[in-house]
Design an enzyme around this catalytic site. Structure first.
Site, PDB file in Angstrom:
ATOM      1  CE  LYS A 125      -4.395  -1.517   1.168  1.00  0.00           C
ATOM      2  NZ  LYS A 125      -4.458  -2.517   1.424  1.00  0.00           N
TER       3      LYS A 125
ATOM      4  CB  SER B 222      -0.184  -8.445  -1.331  1.00  0.00           C
ATOM      5  OG  SER B 222      -1.062  -8.972  -0.656  1.00  0.00           O
TER       6      SER B 222
ATOM      7  CD  GLU C  84     -10.026   5.283   1.579  1.00  0.00           C
ATOM      8  OE1 GLU C  84     -10.017   6.184   1.361  1.00  0.00           O
ATOM      9  OE2 GLU C  84      -9.862   3.997   0.859  1.00  0.00           O
TER      10      GLU C  84
HETATM   11  C1  LIG Z   1      -5.189  -4.185   1.366  1.00  0.00           C
HETATM   12  C2  LIG Z   1      -4.829  -4.879   1.433  1.00  0.00           C
HETATM   13  C3  LIG Z   1      -5.152  -5.603   0.166  1.00  0.00           C
HETATM   14  C4  LIG Z   1      -6.186  -5.462  -0.685  1.00  0.00           C
HETATM   15  O1  LIG Z   1      -5.872  -4.942  -1.242  1.00  0.00           O
HETATM   16  P1  LIG Z   1      -6.000  -4.165  -2.743  1.00  0.00           P
HETATM   17  O2  LIG Z   1      -6.257  -3.470  -3.146  1.00  0.00           O
HETATM   18  O3  LIG Z   1      -6.905  -5.315  -3.473  1.00  0.00           O
HETATM   19  O4  LIG Z   1      -4.478  -4.836  -3.047  1.00  0.00           O
HETATM   20  C5  LIG Z   1      -4.545  -7.111   0.165  1.00  0.00           C
HETATM   21  N1  LIG Z   1      -2.963  -7.715   0.806  1.00  0.00           N
HETATM   22  C6  LIG Z   1      -2.645  -6.443   1.958  1.00  0.00           C
HETATM   23  C7  LIG Z   1      -1.716  -7.374   2.452  1.00  0.00           C
HETATM   24  C8  LIG Z   1      -3.413  -5.854   1.763  1.00  0.00           C
HETATM   25  O5  LIG Z   1      -2.913  -5.095   3.140  1.00  0.00           O
END
Ligand SMILES: *Cc1c(COP(=O)(O)O)cnc(C)c1O
Length: 394
Positions: free
Chosen positions: A89, A377, A111
């Site tokens: 993020k 992610s 948000e």
């Molecule tokens: C917020 C988040 C997501 C989901 O958000 P996307 O916008 O779909 O990437 C996925 N993995 C993690 C670790 C997150 O913090």
């Protein structure tokens, strides 16, 4: 690029900017400036330097040998979990804070649901000495105490959203209301590829550093810059958009998205928008969303707060509609299974969101010589309370 947004902000039939008239000046100001500012050499230099020295990029592309043996294919993990603040993020919040600064905005709002985007926003506001207000549902504030503490530690103000179900969509409504009331000095940092144009395109561009790096890293490691498959989880869709971005038109590469099925797509506790969603408008954009016949949003459910969103980004809705991407619904239990599996065989504890993408390995058979890149992610530290509840089952 044929899957790129058009001049009006659409991806095929999805996208656009369906906003109240009061919001028009704010969105229009951003739309006319985001490309010009973000293509200035001095912007690009500061963005790249911060990603490198502050966030810790490039993140490794790791050949997961044990995982590859288990699934009899070649699996590489893109380690977004190793970024500062623990997920992808921050790539986006760095980009948007640099834009805000150059547009002369002194007050930042955001948000957040699980708090991950709130933490990433509070982080860059601290870095730039800007005021930060994060809207968060009252229910989420209670559920996500550690992230609320982090935001406060970083100097942000966390404002509870007390309407509706007191979760993410209500926090988003509050943030939009704030933005309408403070058009002059306020910049709204949205956390995924959702919202009115230009947000989906802007956020995808900032996250596209992920696929830019994958290309170089594959070239170095296997002698060609593309894999056969790219796998990512989709909440709003920003980590998937960043992973796919530079491969969208490369048809040698198949794009797989994992969605949160919650208790299952045939129950009323799910967040698998691509299966349960229909076309409609949410937070300023036409996309697939979970709604009743008369257009009321259906509350989503997922064990992972980051995937607990009733819509998906318009780019993803378009990719699915065109058959360019394929979606896999993954249940809460399947995601937890994948988290323990990866922890035990590779020594990496993934975020619950990322575990959904790993779970595709159980649903699809890849052949021995194919190269599969999975975007990890985020890291699992924030999910330890949940994981502890399952410890005696594994
Ligand atoms: C917020 C988040 C997501 C989901 O958000 P996307 O916008 O779909 O990437 C996925 N993995 C993690 C670790 C997150 O913090």
């Amino acid at each position: 690029m044929s899957y790129a947004v058009d001049e009006k902000g659409f991806y095929g039939e999805f996208g656009g900017a369906f906003i109240p008239e009061m919001l028009y000046p704010n969105v229009e100001e951003l739309r006319t400036k985001y490309l010009e500012i973000s293509s200035q050499p001095e912007f690009i230099k500061e963005f790249n330097d911060l990603l490198r020295y502050y966030v810790g990029r490039p993140t490794p592309l790791y050949f997961a040998k044990n995982l590859s043996l288990k699934y009899n294919t070649k699996i590489y993990l893109k380690r977004e979990d190793l970024n500062h603040t623990g997920a992808h993020k921050v790539n986006n919040t760095i980009g948007q804070i640099l834009l805000a600064e150059r547009m002369g905005k002194k007050r930042i709002i955001a948000e957040t649901g699980a708090g991950q985007h709130g933490v990433a926003t509070a982080t860059v506001c601290a870095l730039k000495g800007l005021q930060c207000i994060v809207y968060m549902g009252e229910v989420d504030i209670a559920r996500q105490a550690p992230n609320v503490a982090r935001m406060k530690m970083l100097g942000a103000e966390v404002r509870p959203a007390k309407s509706g179900s007191k979760t993410l969509k209500d926090a988003t409504n509050e943030a939009i209301r704030d933005w309408i009331g403070n058009p002059e000095d306020t910049f709204y940092i949205i956390g995924s590829v959702v919202g009115p144009h230009p947000y989906p395109d802007m956020v995808a561009r900032f996250q596209s550093v992920i696929s830019e790096e994958i290309k170089k890293q594959l070239q170095d490691q296997i002698g060609r810059e593309y894999p056969e498959y790219l796998l990512a989880c989709v909440g709003g869709g920003s980590n998937a958009a960043g992973t796919f971005y530079h491969y969208l038109d490369d048809l040698r590469v198949q794009l797989f998205m994992a969605e949160a099925a919650g208790h299952g797509v045939d129950t009323d506790k799910s967040a698998a928008t691509s299966i349960l969603g229909t076309s409609g408008i949410i937070h300023g954009s036409r996309t697939l969303l979970m709604q009743t016949e008369d257009g009321q949003i259906i509350e989503p459910h997922s064990i992972s707060a980051g995937l607990d969103y009733p819509g998906i980004g318009p780019l993803h809705a378009h990719l699915l509609k065109m058959g360019r991407a394929k979606s896999f619904p993954i249940t809460d239990k399947e995601a937890v299974d994948a988290s323990f599996m990866l922890s035990r065989i590779e020594g990496i504890i993934p975020a619950l969101e990322s575990a959904h993408a790993l779970s595709i390995l159980e649903k699809y058979t890849f052949s021995k010589d194919e190269v599969v890149v999975i975007n990890l992610s985020g890291r699992g530290d924030k999910d330890l309370d949940t994981y502890m509840q399952y410890l005696d089952k594994y």
